[in-house]
Each structure stands twice: as C-alpha cells, then as structure tokens.
Write a protein that holds these residues in place. Sequence first.
Motif, PDB file in Angstrom:
ATOM      1  N   ILE A 126       0.839  -1.201   0.000  1.00 18.14           N
ATOM      2  CA  ILE A 126       0.000   0.000   0.000  1.00 18.14           C
ATOM      3  C   ILE A 126       0.872   1.249   0.000  1.00 18.14           C
ATOM      4  CG2 ILE A 126      -1.670   1.322   1.339  1.00 18.14           C
ATOM      5  CD1 ILE A 126      -2.879  -1.337   2.251  1.00 18.14           C
ATOM      6  N   GLY A 129       2.129   1.864  -3.376  1.00 18.35           N
ATOM      7  CA  GLY A 129       1.115   1.985  -4.423  1.00 18.35           C
ATOM      8  C   GLY A 129       1.138   0.811  -5.380  1.00 18.35           C
ATOM      9  N   TRP A 131      -0.625  -1.810  -6.388  1.00 11.79           N
ATOM     10  CA  TRP A 131      -1.981  -2.332  -6.301  1.00 11.79           C
ATOM     11  C   TRP A 131      -2.114  -3.768  -6.792  1.00 11.79           C
ATOM     12  CZ3 TRP A 131      -3.458   0.695  -2.891  1.00 11.79           C
ATOM     13  CH2 TRP A 131      -3.247   2.081  -2.952  1.00 11.79           C
ATOM     14  N   VAL A 134      -1.411  -5.806  -3.813  1.00  9.05           N
ATOM     15  CA  VAL A 134      -2.494  -5.737  -2.831  1.00  9.05           C
ATOM     16  C   VAL A 134      -3.625  -6.687  -3.226  1.00  9.05           C
ATOM     17  CG1 VAL A 134      -4.240  -4.232  -1.806  1.00  9.05           C
ATOM     18  CG2 VAL A 134      -1.918  -3.369  -2.183  1.00  9.05           C
ATOM     19  N   ALA A 189      -4.340  -2.774 -12.077  1.00  2.00           N
ATOM     20  CA  ALA A 189      -5.041  -2.715 -10.790  1.00  2.00           C
ATOM     21  C   ALA A 189      -5.036  -1.276 -10.303  1.00  2.00           C
ATOM     22  CB  ALA A 189      -4.365  -3.623  -9.773  1.00  2.00           C
ATOM     23  N   SER A 190      -6.001  -0.965  -9.466  1.00  2.00           N
ATOM     24  CA  SER A 190      -6.115   0.391  -8.936  1.00  2.00           C
ATOM     25  C   SER A 190      -6.535   0.314  -7.470  1.00  2.00           C
ATOM     26  CB  SER A 190      -7.149   1.201  -9.732  1.00  2.00           C
ATOM     27  OG  SER A 190      -8.426   0.596  -9.627  1.00  2.00           O
ATOM     28  N   LYS A 191      -6.480   1.451  -6.803  1.00  2.00           N
ATOM     29  CA  LYS A 191      -6.905   1.500  -5.404  1.00  2.00           C
ATOM     30  C   LYS A 191      -8.387   1.150  -5.299  1.00  2.00           C
ATOM     31  CE  LYS A 191      -6.950   4.459  -1.303  1.00  2.00           C
ATOM     32  NZ  LYS A 191      -8.358   4.107  -0.962  1.00  2.00           N
ATOM     33  N   CYS A 194      -8.766  -2.523  -5.372  1.00  2.00           N
ATOM     34  CA  CYS A 194      -8.336  -3.095  -4.091  1.00  2.00           C
ATOM     35  C   CYS A 194      -9.410  -2.906  -3.029  1.00  2.00           C
ATOM     36  CB  CYS A 194      -7.026  -2.452  -3.647  1.00  2.00           C
ATOM     37  SG  CYS A 194      -5.631  -2.841  -4.734  1.00  2.00           S
ATOM     38  N   ASP A 195     -10.076  -1.752  -3.024  1.00  2.00           N
ATOM     39  CA  ASP A 195     -11.171  -1.525  -2.076  1.00  2.00           C
ATOM     40  C   ASP A 195     -12.307  -2.509  -2.335  1.00  2.00           C
ATOM     41  OD1 ASP A 195      -9.733   0.532  -0.963  1.00  2.00           O
ATOM     42  OD2 ASP A 195     -10.748   2.109  -2.126  1.00  2.00           O
TER      43      ASP A 195
END
Length: 210
Positions: A126, A129, A131, A134, A189-191, A194-195
Amino acid sequence: MQNMVLQVMQNDSLARQLLRDYNYNRGLVAEKYLDEDLLTLDQGSGVREDKMAEVIGKFFDAITSFFHSVPPVVWVILGVFLLSLVIYGMLRMGVFSFYKKQTEPSFEPEDDIYEIDYDREMAAAIAEGNWPAVVRLVYLSTLRRLDESGAVVWRIYKTPSQFAAEVGDTAFTQMTHHFLRVRYGGFPASKELCDEMTLLSSQVQKGGSR
C-alpha cells in the motif's frame, strides 16, 4: 647522260606510282574481305541467338504442356501433401505451442498461503502503491481463512478456479475473477479495485451469497 638520268627519274616516279597503286588496291581488297568477315560474324551471332531463343521457347512449352497434362486431382493431392508438411514442420518447431503460451495463461502455483506475512507485505504494498500486489494479498489471505474454516481444502497445486468451484460463493467467485485478470491477464489494478476486493473478502468471511 642526261637522257639516262631522266629515264631513271621517270622510272623512279613510275615505280612510286605503281607502289602507291598497289598499296591502295591492297587496302581496298582488305577492306572488302574485312567487311565480309564482319557480316559473316554478325549473321552467325544472330543464328546462335535465334537457336537459343528457340531452345528456351521449347523448354517452356514442354513445361506448360506438362502442367496441362496433369489432372486437377493430382494437384489437389500434392497441395494437401505440401500443406501437411508445412504444418508438421511448424508443430516440430513449436510454433503453435508458442502462441498457446502467449494466449493462455499458465496458473503457476502461488506461495504457501501459510508462509506469507500478510500484515507486513500488505503495508509495504500500500505504501508503494503496488496495487497488483495488494489484490494478490487480499485474495490469498481470504483463501487462507476459507481453508481454516474448512470451506476449501487448500493444496498448492490447485488453481484459483478450482477453489472458486469448491466454495461456490458469488463474492469469492468475483474475487477470483479480479485476481486472475490482474495476476495472469495483465490487467491494471487500482486503489478502487483493491477496495472492492477488500469488501468482497469481508462478504466471503461473513458467509457470502450462494
């Protein structure tokens, strides 16, 4: 005496005139035969060229006649045979296996889910960054909890699709889909993704939806 001198001089002039006439006539004769020789050479060269063209023409006529004399079915059989040879050679060189490797991902075994320090690696990913890492860690940690609860029987050689079939849960199936796209499909991939993976993981742990 004077008459003798004049006669000698006259004879000498006559001799020179005869010599000039002789050389001139000899030159004419030489030019005549030279022209005839050149003409003969030119004619001989033309004959050779005509014969060469005739031989080449007969050769191509023979080839054309041969192709026309062969039945069409023979050409079909020959074409199939040559195509088979080409395909066989490509198989021996591994051309098709190369494209298969490029289009079909090979699911290499992941690390042992019980040997990963999830908290430490998750925090590092994290912070950087990273992702894709993650997404992978969320998926593997969820898989570990499923194994601990008995929802799956974890084996390192099993594929993600096999685990999803064992669980039979919509949320975990969606997690597996995202994991495969990022891990093996080369999708970014992106934040936000991941959320979504974290939300799906919590749903799976609560029992999910079947």
